[in-house]
Scaffold this motif. Structure first.
Motif, PDB file in Angstrom:
ATOM      1  N   GLU A  20      -0.605  37.887  61.604  1.00 31.29           N
ATOM      2  CA  GLU A  20       0.035  38.359  62.665  1.00 31.29           C
ATOM      3  C   GLU A  20       1.079  39.505  62.419  1.00 31.29           C
ATOM      4  O   GLU A  20       1.771  39.172  61.177  1.00 31.29           O
ATOM      5  N   GLU A  23       4.928  38.468  61.147  1.00 26.08           N
ATOM      6  CA  GLU A  23       5.098  36.947  61.081  1.00 26.08           C
ATOM      7  C   GLU A  23       6.134  36.328  60.271  1.00 26.08           C
ATOM      8  O   GLU A  23       6.625  35.294  60.246  1.00 26.08           O
ATOM      9  N   THR A 334       3.970  31.135  67.907  1.00 25.90           N
ATOM     10  CA  THR A 334       4.574  32.182  68.323  1.00 25.90           C
ATOM     11  C   THR A 334       5.046  32.115  69.920  1.00 25.90           C
ATOM     12  O   THR A 334       4.197  31.773  70.813  1.00 25.90           O
ATOM     13  N   THR A 350      10.134  38.224  69.724  1.00 25.92           N
ATOM     14  CA  THR A 350       8.847  37.467  69.284  1.00 25.92           C
ATOM     15  C   THR A 350       9.361  36.711  68.321  1.00 25.92           C
ATOM     16  O   THR A 350       9.626  37.187  67.214  1.00 25.92           O
ATOM     17  N   HIS A 352       8.805  32.830  65.758  1.00 27.13           N
ATOM     18  CA  HIS A 352       7.817  31.967  65.264  1.00 27.13           C
ATOM     19  C   HIS A 352       8.490  30.488  64.960  1.00 27.13           C
ATOM     20  O   HIS A 352       8.660  30.162  63.613  1.00 27.13           O
TER      21      HIS A 352
END
Length: 445
Positions: A20, A23, A334, A350, A352
């Motif tokens: 990702e 990430e 996510t 965004t 995690h």
């Protein structure tokens, strides 16, 4: 070193793993690159001058010890008269997770919540209220002493490796205000980490609702649901029964430290403790709106440490295992925050967190019988896993689950039942090498 977690698992799937973008940025732009024992206590970078000042002032208030009233230190007196801690940081040491008490370690960051009734709107115990407060100011008797004993629970992985879990039992002694009601249940709680909570607060309620599947309409064996409090989505607390950082902070001040605030302006004592109303206070309220707001802003502005070693082969394999046994069905990797939080740095990130902030039935072995709004006695909020690999560095221990019974990540997984039973059994069936890969992935978070 194995690093523990509170892992919700699920049933297997054919999910594949792909890298990702970004990430490693667990908190999006609110990520910091620090692996020291300060990793949970750093602010988001790029704050305005006023936000930096609010963070610094809030940090001081978060760490200040409250003292008995009346005192010359105006503004931080009014402790108790019954309490569990002297300050926020007493429980949330270095903004991280507490552990259960031992003969060498005091009861800081651990408490027993109390409830009678199981109708979703339970009542406090008539003699002891919402929780056992095991400390008191001079001249006042503390409510009770809490003791924990453990019984071994033996088991074996399918490759023949044996393990032993420890099942806790809680008892009260020296009870100064009468007996508990016959239907009162005890729920042990460990103080969770507070870093990254601003980002969790910034997730829109619609996003959390859309993650829910209370009737398991997709047939994957997972039926997460949102807790709802006065038409607001709950997202904090072990039962997801607090909607905001402000409410969580004010509630902890009253229940844990004995400090009133604008949201909770009055002490609430059971009828057995009415004499406590005569004890001097530190003001009405004892925590001003300004100080409360600074502490709330401090927590909101705490950053999240970045992942480490995400590209190593073992971690990549572990990530695939994590998804293939559908741990990610509850520990959502996510999420994007919303665009309405008052702090701009928290918007449209965004992140995690590895949590859906939903309630899941974790089976009878972890059940506490404690109902809170829509949460039943078997249901717990999926805790975020970010920062997991740095817990021992920051907090000096590897204890997990709501009561800290798990001494390592393996034990945490093996305690899971209910919706997580299938994943637990698939974990037990993994080879030693695959278990190691999974643990290495979790250590990278």
């Amino acid at each position: 070193m194995i690093i523990p977690l509170f892992l919700f698992g699920c049933i297997p799937s054919k999910t594949t793993t792909t890298s990702e973008a970004n990430e490693e940025l667990s908190g999006g732009a609110a990520t910091v690159f620090d692996t020291s024992d300060k990793a949970f206590s750093l602010s988001i970078r790029g704050l305005s001058r006023s936000e930096r000042r609010a963070f610094a002032v809030g940090n001081a208030f978060f760490n200040d010890n409250w003292i008995t009233a009346p005192a010359s230190a105006d503004g931080r007196d009014g402790l108790g008269p019954l309490f569990n801690a002297h300050s926020c940081s007493s429980c949330h040491f270095k903004d991280g997770r507490a552990q259960p008490p031992t003969p060498e370690i005091p009861h800081l960051g651990f408490l027993l919540r109390l409830r009678t009734g199981t109708d979703g709107h339970p009542k406090p115990d008539p003699n002891y209220g919402d929780q056992i407060q095991d400390q008191s100011i001079p001249g006042v008797e503390s409510e009770a002493k809490v003791a924990i004993s453990y019984q071994p629970v033996e088991g074996m992985f399918r490759d023949g490796t044996v393990y032993s879990l420890q099942k806790p039992t809680y008892s009260l002694s020296e009870m100064k205000y009468g007996e508990l009601s016959s239907d009162t249940v005890l729920s042990p709680r460990i103080a969770p980490g507070v870093f990254g909570n601003g980002l969790l607060e910034a997730i829109s309620s619609d996003t959390i609702r859309n993650l829910a599947d209370p009737n398991d309409e997709n047939g994957d064996g997972i039926s997460g649901k949102a807790n709802v409090i006065d038409n607001k989505i709950g997202r904090f607390g072990w039962k997801a029964d607090v909607p905001s950082i402000r409410e969580q902070t004010a509630g902890a001040f009253l229940g844990d430290i004995g400090i009133t605030s604008p949201p909770n302006p009055e002490h609430i004592f059971p009828s057995s403790q009415t004499s406590l109303f005569d004890i001097p206070t530190g003001g009405e309220p004892e925590l001003s709106e300004g100080k409360l707001q600074r502490i709330v802003q401090y927590v909101q502005l705490l950053a999240v440490p970045a992942r480490r070693g995400a590209d190593t082969p073992s971690v990549k394999r572990g990530k695939k295992i994590f998804r293939n046994i559908q741990c990610a069905s509850c520990h959502t990797p996510t999420i994007k925050t919303g665009d309405e939080h008052p702090i701009e740095s928290l918007r449209n990130q965004t992140i995690h967190p590895y949590s859906d902030l939903l309630l899941h039935d974790m089976g009878d072995e972890l059940a506490d019988g404690f109902h809170s709004h829509l949460a039943t006695g078997n249901e717990w909020r999926t805790p975020p896993l970010w920062g997991l690999g740095l817990q021992e560095t920051v907090n000096g221990h590897t204890r997990l689950l709501h009561d800290g019974r798990a001494r390592n990540v393996t034990e945490a997984i093996l305690w899971h039942g209910g919706e997580a039973k299938a994943s637990r059994e698939h974990f037990r069936a993994l080879s030693h090498k695959k278990r190691t890969d999974l643990l290495n992935f979790l250590q990278s978070l």
